[in-house]
Design a protein around this motif. Structure first.
Motif, PDB file in Angstrom:
ATOM      1  N   ARG A 197       1.508  -1.963   6.119  1.00 46.69           N
ATOM      2  CA  ARG A 197       1.508  -2.330   4.704  1.00 46.69           C
ATOM      3  C   ARG A 197       1.886  -1.158   3.806  1.00 46.69           C
ATOM      4  O   ARG A 197       1.801  -1.246   2.585  1.00 46.69           O
ATOM      5  CB  ARG A 197       0.139  -2.886   4.313  1.00 46.69           C
ATOM      6  CG  ARG A 197      -0.250  -4.131   5.098  1.00 46.69           C
ATOM      7  CD  ARG A 197      -1.592  -4.691   4.641  1.00 46.69           C
ATOM      8  NE  ARG A 197      -2.034  -5.775   5.523  1.00 46.69           N
ATOM      9  CZ  ARG A 197      -3.128  -6.486   5.336  1.00 46.69           C
ATOM     10  NH1 ARG A 197      -3.906  -6.239   4.292  1.00 46.69           N
ATOM     11  NH2 ARG A 197      -3.475  -7.449   6.186  1.00 46.69           N
TER      12      ARG A 197
ATOM     13  N   ALA B  45       0.635   2.170   3.862  1.00 47.55           N
ATOM     14  CA  ALA B  45      -0.320   3.245   3.604  1.00 47.55           C
ATOM     15  C   ALA B  45      -0.099   4.436   4.530  1.00 47.55           C
ATOM     16  O   ALA B  45       0.394   4.293   5.654  1.00 47.55           O
ATOM     17  CB  ALA B  45      -1.750   2.739   3.768  1.00 47.55           C
TER      18      ALA B  45
ATOM     19  N   LEU C 196      -7.398  -1.263  -3.483  1.00 41.26           N
ATOM     20  CA  LEU C 196      -6.365  -0.286  -3.793  1.00 41.26           C
ATOM     21  C   LEU C 196      -5.239  -0.834  -4.665  1.00 41.26           C
ATOM     22  O   LEU C 196      -4.538  -0.047  -5.317  1.00 41.26           O
ATOM     23  CB  LEU C 196      -5.756   0.252  -2.495  1.00 41.26           C
ATOM     24  CG  LEU C 196      -6.674   1.136  -1.656  1.00 41.26           C
ATOM     25  CD1 LEU C 196      -6.079   1.384  -0.293  1.00 41.26           C
ATOM     26  CD2 LEU C 196      -6.960   2.450  -2.383  1.00 41.26           C
ATOM     27  N   ARG C 197      -5.048  -2.115  -4.719  1.00 39.51           N
ATOM     28  CA  ARG C 197      -3.896  -2.632  -5.457  1.00 39.51           C
ATOM     29  C   ARG C 197      -4.123  -2.606  -6.976  1.00 39.51           C
ATOM     30  O   ARG C 197      -5.243  -2.502  -7.443  1.00 39.51           O
ATOM     31  CB  ARG C 197      -3.565  -4.050  -5.002  1.00 39.51           C
ATOM     32  CG  ARG C 197      -4.602  -5.090  -5.346  1.00 39.51           C
ATOM     33  CD  ARG C 197      -4.240  -6.409  -4.730  1.00 39.51           C
ATOM     34  NE  ARG C 197      -5.249  -7.423  -5.021  1.00 39.51           N
ATOM     35  CZ  ARG C 197      -5.245  -8.648  -4.523  1.00 39.51           C
ATOM     36  NH1 ARG C 197      -4.291  -8.984  -3.679  1.00 39.51           N
ATOM     37  NH2 ARG C 197      -6.177  -9.510  -4.816  1.00 39.51           N
TER      38      ARG C 197
ATOM     39  N   LEU D 127      -2.773  -1.086   8.299  1.00 46.83           N
ATOM     40  CA  LEU D 127      -2.584  -0.386   7.032  1.00 46.83           C
ATOM     41  C   LEU D 127      -1.220   0.286   6.972  1.00 46.83           C
ATOM     42  O   LEU D 127      -0.547   0.260   5.928  1.00 46.83           O
ATOM     43  CB  LEU D 127      -3.691   0.638   6.825  1.00 46.83           C
ATOM     44  CG  LEU D 127      -5.103   0.079   6.610  1.00 46.83           C
ATOM     45  CD1 LEU D 127      -6.114   1.213   6.560  1.00 46.83           C
ATOM     46  CD2 LEU D 127      -5.166  -0.752   5.332  1.00 46.83           C
TER      47      LEU D 127
ATOM     48  N   GLN E 298      -7.126  -3.264   0.782  1.00 42.05           N
ATOM     49  CA  GLN E 298      -5.976  -3.575  -0.047  1.00 42.05           C
ATOM     50  C   GLN E 298      -6.386  -4.167  -1.384  1.00 42.05           C
ATOM     51  O   GLN E 298      -5.815  -3.842  -2.428  1.00 42.05           O
ATOM     52  CB  GLN E 298      -5.027  -4.520   0.674  1.00 42.05           C
ATOM     53  CG  GLN E 298      -3.744  -4.790  -0.107  1.00 42.05           C
ATOM     54  CD  GLN E 298      -2.736  -5.566   0.682  1.00 42.05           C
ATOM     55  OE1 GLN E 298      -2.610  -5.407   1.893  1.00 42.05           O
ATOM     56  NE2 GLN E 298      -1.992  -6.444   0.026  1.00 42.05           N
TER      57      GLN E 298
ATOM     58  N   VAL F 211      -5.377   6.358   3.086  1.00 45.55           N
ATOM     59  CA  VAL F 211      -6.675   5.851   3.538  1.00 45.55           C
ATOM     60  C   VAL F 211      -7.143   6.706   4.708  1.00 45.55           C
ATOM     61  O   VAL F 211      -6.385   6.975   5.639  1.00 45.55           O
ATOM     62  CB  VAL F 211      -6.577   4.376   3.984  1.00 45.55           C
ATOM     63  CG1 VAL F 211      -7.934   3.887   4.498  1.00 45.55           C
ATOM     64  CG2 VAL F 211      -6.097   3.500   2.836  1.00 45.55           C
TER      65      VAL F 211
ATOM     66  N   LYS G 143      -0.390   4.996  -1.032  1.00 42.64           N
ATOM     67  CA  LYS G 143      -1.842   5.099  -0.900  1.00 42.64           C
ATOM     68  C   LYS G 143      -2.214   5.815   0.405  1.00 42.64           C
ATOM     69  O   LYS G 143      -1.548   5.647   1.428  1.00 42.64           O
ATOM     70  CB  LYS G 143      -2.488   3.716  -0.903  1.00 42.64           C
ATOM     71  CG  LYS G 143      -2.194   2.884  -2.151  1.00 42.64           C
ATOM     72  CD  LYS G 143      -2.760   3.527  -3.402  1.00 42.64           C
ATOM     73  CE  LYS G 143      -2.555   2.617  -4.613  1.00 42.64           C
ATOM     74  NZ  LYS G 143      -3.079   3.247  -5.858  1.00 42.64           N
TER      75      LYS G 143
ATOM     76  N   ASP H 201      -7.320   7.843  -1.250  1.00 47.07           N
ATOM     77  CA  ASP H 201      -7.581   6.844  -2.277  1.00 47.07           C
ATOM     78  C   ASP H 201      -8.797   5.999  -1.899  1.00 47.07           C
ATOM     79  O   ASP H 201      -9.457   5.420  -2.766  1.00 47.07           O
ATOM     80  CB  ASP H 201      -6.359   5.948  -2.459  1.00 47.07           C
ATOM     81  CG  ASP H 201      -5.164   6.728  -2.982  1.00 47.07           C
ATOM     82  OD1 ASP H 201      -5.192   7.126  -4.157  1.00 47.07           O
ATOM     83  OD2 ASP H 201      -4.215   6.963  -2.207  1.00 47.07           O
TER      84      ASP H 201
ATOM     85  N   LEU I 185       0.816  -1.223   0.000  1.00 46.27           N
ATOM     86  CA  LEU I 185       0.000   0.000   0.000  1.00 46.27           C
ATOM     87  C   LEU I 185       0.849   1.271   0.000  1.00 46.27           C
ATOM     88  O   LEU I 185       0.336   2.355   0.307  1.00 46.27           O
ATOM     89  CB  LEU I 185      -0.950  -0.016   1.194  1.00 46.27           C
ATOM     90  CG  LEU I 185      -2.014  -1.108   1.155  1.00 46.27           C
ATOM     91  CD1 LEU I 185      -2.911  -1.045   2.385  1.00 46.27           C
ATOM     92  CD2 LEU I 185      -2.856  -1.027  -0.112  1.00 46.27           C
ATOM     93  N   SER I 186       2.117   1.147  -0.351  1.00 49.48           N
ATOM     94  CA  SER I 186       2.970   2.337  -0.428  1.00 49.48           C
ATOM     95  C   SER I 186       2.381   3.339  -1.418  1.00 49.48           C
ATOM     96  O   SER I 186       1.954   2.970  -2.521  1.00 49.48           O
ATOM     97  CB  SER I 186       4.379   1.944  -0.872  1.00 49.48           C
ATOM     98  OG  SER I 186       5.022   1.166   0.098  1.00 49.48           O
TER      99      SER I 186
END
Length: 290
Positions: free
Chosen positions: A140, A142, A289-290, A137, A286, A79, A77, A171, A74-75
């Motif tokens: 991961r 974010a 968003l991916r 998050l 995730q 939330v 991104k 996002d 999630l770099s």
């Protein structure tokens, strides 16, 4: 082909499956497919197998340097998590009952929320789950923003909660709740915005995709069934919620269970189960968003 040349091709293919002629991955199930319940596991993005055919000119011919790691999933991104209600709302009725414009009507600035029969409040629950979700998050990759910073304050108003997500250019944004329906009602549901001729219209389709991904992950990760009393397959589309109507970023609400139902309440009151809830929500976000 010489042994040396063959080895070079195999190295290249092992490093770049796509460059070696691999096609796109087979399409997965439709987003609104109904998953079977299973234990919660973090979503991962494993590399697929290398294709067997080497290109004429490989993209890379040397392996990555020792110690190199892939980026977190999630770099890059952002939330926004919106923990429903607030712990001191009940002390300030004049503030939370102030009417605000949500475009389709006027509504109270905020509400107190519900509670289980044993007195565990929705505000405390949503704050706990939101903090757990925030940690997952962030681990991961974010960037995470919350709409409130504790559980002993008032508000913010539903209009402000939407504005926080908009300002962050999130996002994805998720508002976490638990319902207060009749004691025989149980299960969870996701609330998705409708087009209203307002700022939410451009992100309604993306919000629907977000809602379906979160629904699927929540069902499979927690085992909580679809709501027996509202929505179709745990999806409810509404145009009366300011937090959705005023959002310019993809956003959903989730009613994670019914606090007035004994079975649901027992799960929501459990710290271990709240961790499962947070993990399931992270997995759904995730996936989207991916």
């Amino acid at each position: 082909m010489t042994t040396k040349a063959l080895a070079t091709v195999l190295v290249a293919c092992g490093l770049s499956a796509a460059a070696c002629g691999g096609g796109a991955a087979a399409a997965g199930p439709a987003r609104d497919a109904e998953p079977a319940p299973r234990a919660a596991n973090p979503v991962t993005a494993p590399n697929g197998p290398a294709a067997e055919t080497a290109p004429a000119t490989p993209a890379r011919t040397t392996p990555p340097a020792a110690g190199t790691t892939s980026a977190k999933p999630l770099s890059g991104k952002t939330v926004v998590i919106d923990p429903g209600h607030n712990g001191a709302n009940y002390k300030y009725p004049a503030k939370i009952n102030k009417q605000v414009d949500v475009l389709t009507q006027r509504k109270a600035c905020d509400t107190t929320g519900t509670a289980t029969n044993s007195g565990y409040s929705e505000a405390a629950f949503t704050w706990d789950v939101s903090r757990r979700l925030e940690k997952i998050l962030e681990s991961r990759g974010a960037t995470v923003k919350l709409t409130r910073h504790g559980n002993n304050g008032v508000g913010p108003c539903i209009t402000e909660r939407a504005a926080i997500g908009n300002k962050a250019k999130a996002d994805a944004s998720i508002s976490i709740h638990a319902d207060g329906a009749g004691p025989a009602d149980h299960g969870f549901h996701v609330i998705i915005p409708k087009k209203i001729g307002g700022p939410v219209d451009p992100v309604v389709a993306d919000s629907r995709r977000l809602g379906i991904d979160v629904r699927n992950a929540y069902r499979s990760g927690t085992g909580i069934p679809y709501s027996t009393y509202i929505g179709a397959k745990a999806l409810s589309f509404r145009s009366d919620l300011g937090g959705l109507n005023l959002s310019t970023v993809p956003k959903i609400f989730i009613e994670t269970g019914n606090m007035r139902n004994a079975g649901d309440a027992a799960k929501l009151e459990s710290p271990e189960f709240r961790q499962r809830i947070a993990t399931a929500l992270a997995n759904g976000l995730q996936t989207y968003l991916r």
